[in-house]
Design a protein around this motif. Structure first.
Motif, PDB file in Angstrom:
ATOM      1  N   CYS A   1       0.847  -1.224   0.022  1.00  0.00           N
ATOM      2  CA  CYS A   1      -0.030   0.038   0.124  1.00  0.00           C
ATOM      3  C   CYS A   1       0.926   1.301   0.219  1.00  0.00           C
ATOM      4  N   ILE A   2       0.805   2.117  -1.083  1.00  0.00           N
ATOM      5  CA  ILE A   2       1.400   3.437  -1.202  1.00  0.00           C
ATOM      6  C   ILE A   2       0.985   4.384  -0.271  1.00  0.00           C
ATOM      7  N   ALA A   3       1.603   5.048   0.563  1.00  0.00           N
ATOM      8  CA  ALA A   3       1.212   5.884   1.602  1.00  0.00           C
ATOM      9  C   ALA A   3       0.820   7.246   0.715  1.00  0.00           C
ATOM     10  N   ILE A   4      -0.492   7.715   1.283  1.00  0.00           N
ATOM     11  CA  ILE A   4      -0.842   9.301   0.682  1.00  0.00           C
ATOM     12  C   ILE A   4      -0.396  10.037   1.668  1.00  0.00           C
ATOM     13  N   ASP A   5       0.493  10.877   1.114  1.00  0.00           N
ATOM     14  CA  ASP A   5       0.966  12.158   1.967  1.00  0.00           C
ATOM     15  C   ASP A   5       0.020  12.948   2.568  1.00  0.00           C
TER      16      ASP A   5
END
Length: 202
Positions: free
Chosen positions: A198-202
């Motif tokens: 899961c790519i972190a959403i800044d």
């Protein structure tokens, strides 16, 4: 817990025995010898399965029906609550649905303000090496159906779920563009045979 080879064999034999109990064990063995796993067998194209079951179309149809029923049950669990990329139900569903696909695809779960599912759509399909999609394609569809947020999912046919630099840049670009329209990109999940990320959403 991973399904052992003998368990996968038993499942396949039980399914194929509905068509032909005498040939089912041989068919199941041939299928598992040819494909890496039960999941890979269930998503295999008809043309690759037919020679392994003596050309018996009913056997291939049985496997396709089983996969469709399994995906339906998994999707019901996904839709039962808020859509979050770290939920086991969403991960299980997306891995079963997409992890063994030969070509890359981008799937979007469009959500309301409570993160409940409004729609699930494949926005773009590509080839084994990648897929081309623009943020405006996703955002235009989100506005069209009145979504408040999105969870983005795509697969890596290579088997490695690690995000590329391009994956990370696209995620950031989509998140920023969504914010300007009053939308939110909640998560970007990558699924593959080797797992998920899961790519972190800044």
């Amino acid at each position: 817990m991973a399904v052992r080879d003998d368990e996968a064999q038993e499942v396949l034999v039980a399914l194929l025995a509905i068509v032909d109990p005498d040939r089912a064990p041989r068919w199941a063995g041939s299928i598992l010898d040819h494909h890496a796993s039960l999941n890979a067998a269930l998503v295999a194209r008809e043309a690759t399965l037919l020679p392994l079951v003596d050309g018996e179309a009913k056997a291939v149809a049985m496997l396709a029906a089983h996969r469709r029923a399994a995906l339906f049950l998994l999707r019901e669990k996904v839709a039962a609550g808020p859509i979050v990329a770290t939920r086991h139900e969403l991960i299980d569903y997306c891995r079963q649905l997409m992890a063994h696909e030969r070509d890359e695809q981008v799937r979007v779960f469009f959500l309301n303000g409570r993160r409940e599912l409004l729609a699930e759509e494949v926005i773009a399909r590509g080839g084994p090496e990648g897929v081309t999609v623009r943020p405006r394609q996703i955002l235009a569809r989100a506005l069209e159906i009145g979504a408040c947020g999105m969870v983005l999912v795509h697969n890596h046919p290579s088997g490695d779920p690690a995000p590329s630099d391009l994956d990370r840049r696209f995620t950031r670009k989509l998140a920023v563009a969504a914010e300007t329209l009053g939308l939110r990109l909640h998560d970007h999940l990558i699924v593959a045979r080797g797992g998920q990320h899961c790519i972190a959403i800044d």
